[in-house]
Design an enzyme around this catalytic site. Structure first.
Site, PDB file in Angstrom:
ATOM      1  N   TYR A  96     -17.396  32.070  10.171  1.00  0.00           N
ATOM      2  CA  TYR A  96     -17.534  32.939   9.335  1.00  0.00           C
ATOM      3  C   TYR A  96     -19.002  33.368   8.965  1.00  0.00           C
ATOM      4  O   TYR A  96     -19.413  34.233   8.180  1.00  0.00           O
ATOM      5  CB  TYR A  96     -16.648  32.533   7.995  1.00  0.00           C
ATOM      6  CG  TYR A  96     -15.443  32.412   7.930  1.00  0.00           C
ATOM      7  CD1 TYR A  96     -14.457  33.626   8.605  1.00  0.00           C
ATOM      8  CD2 TYR A  96     -14.675  31.288   7.612  1.00  0.00           C
ATOM      9  CE1 TYR A  96     -13.212  33.258   8.478  1.00  0.00           C
ATOM     10  CE2 TYR A  96     -13.434  31.065   7.747  1.00  0.00           C
ATOM     11  CZ  TYR A  96     -12.596  32.011   8.125  1.00  0.00           C
ATOM     12  OH  TYR A  96     -11.265  31.853   8.031  1.00  0.00           O
ATOM     13  N   ARG A 155     -32.211   9.996  17.351  1.00  0.00           N
ATOM     14  CA  ARG A 155     -31.324  10.803  16.370  1.00  0.00           C
ATOM     15  C   ARG A 155     -31.952  10.744  14.752  1.00  0.00           C
ATOM     16  O   ARG A 155     -31.880  12.163  14.346  1.00  0.00           O
ATOM     17  CB  ARG A 155     -29.780  10.160  16.249  1.00  0.00           C
ATOM     18  CG  ARG A 155     -29.245  10.148  17.586  1.00  0.00           C
ATOM     19  CD  ARG A 155     -27.890   9.624  17.291  1.00  0.00           C
ATOM     20  NE  ARG A 155     -26.947  10.206  16.522  1.00  0.00           N
ATOM     21  CZ  ARG A 155     -25.538  10.276  16.503  1.00  0.00           C
ATOM     22  NH1 ARG A 155     -25.047   9.217  17.187  1.00  0.00           N
ATOM     23  NH2 ARG A 155     -24.790  11.182  15.787  1.00  0.00           N
ATOM     24  N   HIS A 208     -26.591  18.878  23.057  1.00  0.00           N
ATOM     25  CA  HIS A 208     -26.403  17.965  21.950  1.00  0.00           C
ATOM     26  C   HIS A 208     -24.956  17.519  21.961  1.00  0.00           C
ATOM     27  O   HIS A 208     -24.112  17.836  21.134  1.00  0.00           O
ATOM     28  CB  HIS A 208     -27.111  18.433  20.841  1.00  0.00           C
ATOM     29  CG  HIS A 208     -27.361  17.247  19.618  1.00  0.00           C
ATOM     30  ND1 HIS A 208     -28.254  16.427  19.653  1.00  0.00           N
ATOM     31  CD2 HIS A 208     -26.665  17.033  18.564  1.00  0.00           C
ATOM     32  CE1 HIS A 208     -27.907  15.490  18.719  1.00  0.00           C
ATOM     33  NE2 HIS A 208     -27.084  16.023  18.230  1.00  0.00           N
TER      34      HIS A 208
END
Length: 850
Positions: free
Chosen positions: A130, A40, A86
């Site tokens: 958006y 990670r 993921h």
């Protein structure tokens, strides 16, 4: 009929293993830590990406969201990435996607975003429903040829799909875009760089595998931040590239402008990397309101899409330089801590610039090799088919007749294989050919294609058989990427000027620096010690511990750079003012808090670099009589951890150092009272790692005491001082020049009265001496108080030492410096003397508390 319900806990375990809970916790935590480190938080050195970055780009590749396609909703990209590769939450994935699109976070953004993706003011991005995104063109270079078996793939989290372990990465993305992350017990913080500079350095390392960091820095000037600004100084950059760690000062770009009504304003146009502009303006305003910064009348943020513009208007009559320095001190400078930590073969490693590029080159070599093997196999398969087609065209009538007379396709293929020795693949292809492919024009096209395929096979074979050809391909592809994406450097590198620093607050003055065997060090003003007559006992100059003793005293200016040479042959550099100033009776501060000394490493010689000139040498002598000269320029870049000055044999130590210019004579003196004088050119110049050559042939149980570099002035004398406080000065003309590595001449009779020689110095009659004993007594006297005598004499007492004490060190104050110090000393009145004593007492108390 009744039945009992079994107790669920009353079940015999299949197997029971007894473990200690601390062992289980330790192993579980290690497993967790390695999962965070490798899975990670840390980037791979090969493609410069963490798993989440790599998965986002690969998901976009699989979705067909390339730079040439239309933008896709960010929520769609996040969903595909989370569902397929993921499974760690959409928030983390979207935050990563946003950063990849921010031109103020990424030097070369990998995602082309459309919509609100945040700002330098810390504004968050709009919700993923958006915003829209697609891959940036430069990101496609990281994925180029991924479908040609160039990298390994592994199953995804649910074994439905496969994902790449690393991307092919056609450029060194780790250095180009940098990376940051916090793992368990470690972190990484790699700055971004200019793509063209990094590619040039990569090509340099390919061409010259023995290149040093200095060589690579001819191409890579330093980090290149997307927000521009300035890096202050080059030493920190060199340290970061050399060791993988460093602290780089980044300063905002600003200028002072003349404004209306004879007023000035400071206009800030570039900010340090990762600075929050809105918070910066708020903090400046807070300091103005609280009176921390004076002289500011107005503060405005006039930034727009064209760039940063923060205006600081000054009051009439305000000193712009003072305001500027206050802003730099508290707001417009920040430190970027470089930690070049990345995964190498799955293991975290701190890498230098050269190591990072070498790992990338190794990765790219493997990618090009595997791609060439893949392309070669494809080309050979195509050539095989074309060979069959050419044969079919040459025998068109027979082939058509044979196929027409066959019962079905299988029979036709079998007949072709038997008649023309076709392979099954060739026969299959010929059976499926259209009759139009048998025309003469089609035949010519097949022949042309066959020649092109054969040329490609030869090219690929050459690449696979020749390392130089393979590396040439890598270089050519890097140059193509540079031509496509290179741009101008945004971050400038400036010298450390224009800021009020701690050094500016230190007055320039002559001081004594005292060091002890246990490496305690301090400095004292030179004007605190009046000259005395020869043979005086002196006054206390240092309060040493019972088992410690003074080893060195020397004169320096507070702003001088000092080269500190140790008995182990290392050299360190520091400013004189970095040594704490303390009173006469203070012990000093441990040198390990100032220099990175190893256990058992003691400073034995110090050279003031202000004595350096062009084409000068650092000349060294060891206790066993070896002498060496090294060009002064080799000591220009000294790390905080020190560098090697001389390679010593077992049991030997570095004793003394002097600066020479190629025209000096060297005088080596021994503890037994012998000296030898020879031309310094008998010692050839050599590198820092050399041991040196024999300088003097030592008698049994004798050792070198010191070194003097002298010229031919007849009035100059050799001053010799022994442990018991006796000494003499003899004109250097009495020491004839010999060849190197002789026994030398008798200089002074040592014996029980004098004791062994402690120091030798070249002096003039109007110089002054500073002598210090092991117990801290210090005497300042004039050289002309010591009578001039011949060689092979006993000498006179120059410093009275008590029983159990001994002279530890001698330093010379040149006549000009001594006169300046005496003049300054005459201006000190009783009140100043009292203040000095009070300050000394305060320093002593602070030292004891430490």
């Amino acid at each position: 009929m009744s039945s009992e319900v079994p107790d669920p806990t009353d079940v015999e375990a299949r197997s029971v293993e007894n473990v200690r809970i601390e062992n289980e916790m330790e192993q579980s935590y290690i497993d967790y830590a390695m999962s965070v480190i490798a899975g990670r938080a840390l980037p791979d050195v090969r493609d410069g990406l963490k798993p989440v970055h790599r998965r986002i780009l690969y998901a976009m590749h699989e979705m067909g969201v390339s730079s040439g396609s239309s933008h896709r909703k960010s929520s769609s990209i996040v969903g595909e990435t989370m569902g397929d590769y993921h499974p760690h939450g959409d928030s983390a994935i979207y935050d990563t996607l946003v950063r990849l699109a921010q031109d103020f976070s990424m030097r070369y953004p990998l995602v082309d975003g459309q919509g609100n993706f945040g700002s330098m003011d810390g504004d968050p991005a709009a919700a993923p429903r958006y915003t829209e995104a697609r891959m940036a063109p430069v990101a496609e270079e990281l994925l180029e040829d991924i479908d040609k078996d160039t990298v390994d793939f592994s199953p995804n989290y649910d074994d439905r799909l496969r994902e790449p372990d690393v991307l092919p990465a056609a450029f060194p993305n780790l250095l180009v875009n940098g990376s940051s992350g916090i793992a368990v017990g470690m972190s990484t913080n790699i700055p971004p760089h200019n793509l063209g500079e990094i590619i040039d350095a990569t090509i340099e390392l390919i061409d010259n595998p023995d290149s040093t960091v200095d060589d690579l820095m001819n191409h890579v000037k330093g980090p290149d931040f997307p927000t521009g600004a300035n890096i202050v100084g080059r030493d920190a950059i060199y340290s970061a590239y050399k060791t993988g760690r460093g602290r780089i000062r980044v300063r905002a770009e600003f200028e002072v402008e003349e404004w209306k009504n004879n007023r000035e304003r400071i206009v800030i146009t570039e900010l340090p990397y990762q600075a929050n502009k809105a918070r910066l303006v708020e903090r400046i305003a807070e300091d103005v309101n609280e009176g921390e910064i004076e002289g500011i009348s107005d503060l405005r943020d006039e930034s727009d899409r064209n760039g940063v513009r923060v205006v600081v208007e000054l009051k009439r009559g305000a000193n712009a330089e003072v305001v500027e320095n206050k802003l730099l001190e508290n707001h417009l400078e920040r430190t970027f801590g470089v930690i070049n930590l990345a995964l190498v073969d799955g293991q975290p490693r701190v890498l230098s610039l050269k190591e990072t590029l070498a790992e990338y080159i190794s990765h790219r070599r493997e990618v090009v090799r595997r791609r060439s093997e893949y392309d070669l196999e494809e080309a050979e398969d195509r050539a095989h088919i074309l060979e069959g087609r050419l044969t079919a065209v040459e025998n068109a009538e027979n082939v058509v007749e044979l196929i027409r007379n066959s019962e079905d396709r299988s029979a036709a293929k079998a007949a072709l294989q038997e008649a023309y020795d076709f392979s099954e693949e060739q026969a299959t292809h010929i059976v499926r050919m259209q009759l139009g492919s048998l025309t003469s024009m089609e035949a010519a096209e097949i022949e042309d294609e066959y020649e092109e395929v054969q040329a490609e096979i030869e090219r690929l074979t050459a690449i696979l058989e020749s390392e130089s050809e393979l590396l040439s391909v890598i270089k050519e592809e890097l140059r193509e990427i540079k031509d496509e994406y290179d741009d101008d450097r945004r971050t400038s590198i400036v010298e450390d000027q224009g800021t009020v620093t701690h050094e500016d607050l230190i007055p320039e003055e002559e001081v004594f620096v005292v060091m002890t065997e246990d490496d305690y060090v301090k400095r004292m003003p030179i004007d605190g010690f009046d000259p005395q007559g020869r043979g005086g006992k002196g006054i206390i100059g240092a309060d040493v511990k019972e088992d410690d003793r003074v080893t060195t005293v020397f004169r320096a200016n507070t702003h001088d750079y000092l080269l500190c040479f140790t008995n182990q042959g290392e050299v360190y550099r520091l400013k004189t003012y970095e040594i704490p100033e303390m009173g006469r009776t203070a012990r000093g501060k441990s040198a390990v808090n100032i220099l990175d000394l190893d256990p058992g490493e003691d400073i034995t010689a110090i050279v003031d670099t202000d004595a350096f000139g062009d084409d000068e040498f650092v000349t060294m002598v060891t206790r066993h009589g070896y002498v060496k000269r090294t060009a002064g320029e080799e000591f220009d870049n000294i790390l905080s951890t020190g560098i090697i000055a001389a390679d010593l044999e077992d049991g030997d130590e570095l004793v003394d150092v002097d600066v020479t210019d190629g025209s000096k004579d060297l005088v080596i003196a021994t503890e037994g009272g012998m000296t030898i004088r020879f031309d310094e050119n008998e010692v050839r110049a050599m590198g820092r790692n050399a041991r040196g050559v024999n300088g003097i042939k030592l008698q049994a149980d004798d050792a070198v005491a010191g070194l003097v570099a002298t010229d031919e002035r007849d009035e100059q004398a050799l001053l010799t001082v022994t442990e018991n406080g006796y000494g003499k000065r003899t004109l250097l003309s009495e020491y004839r020049t010999q060849s190197r590595y002789g026994k030398g001449l008798i200089d002074i009779k040592t014996g029980e009265r004098n004791g062994p020689v402690t120091a030798v110095k070249a002096v003039d009659a109007d110089d002054q001496l500073v002598m210090m004993s092991e117990r801290g007594q210090i005497v300042r006297t004039r050289v002309d108080e010591i009578s001039s005598v011949g060689r092979n004499t006993m000498g006179v007492i120059v410093m009275e030492v008590e029983d159990g004490d001994a002279v530890a060190s001698v330093d010379v104050i040149p006549a000009s410096a001594a006169a300046d110090a005496d003049d300054a000393d005459e201006t000190i009145d009783a009140a100043d003397a009292t203040d000095t004593a009070d300050a000394a007492d305060t320093g002593d108390a602070a030292d004891e508390s430490n």
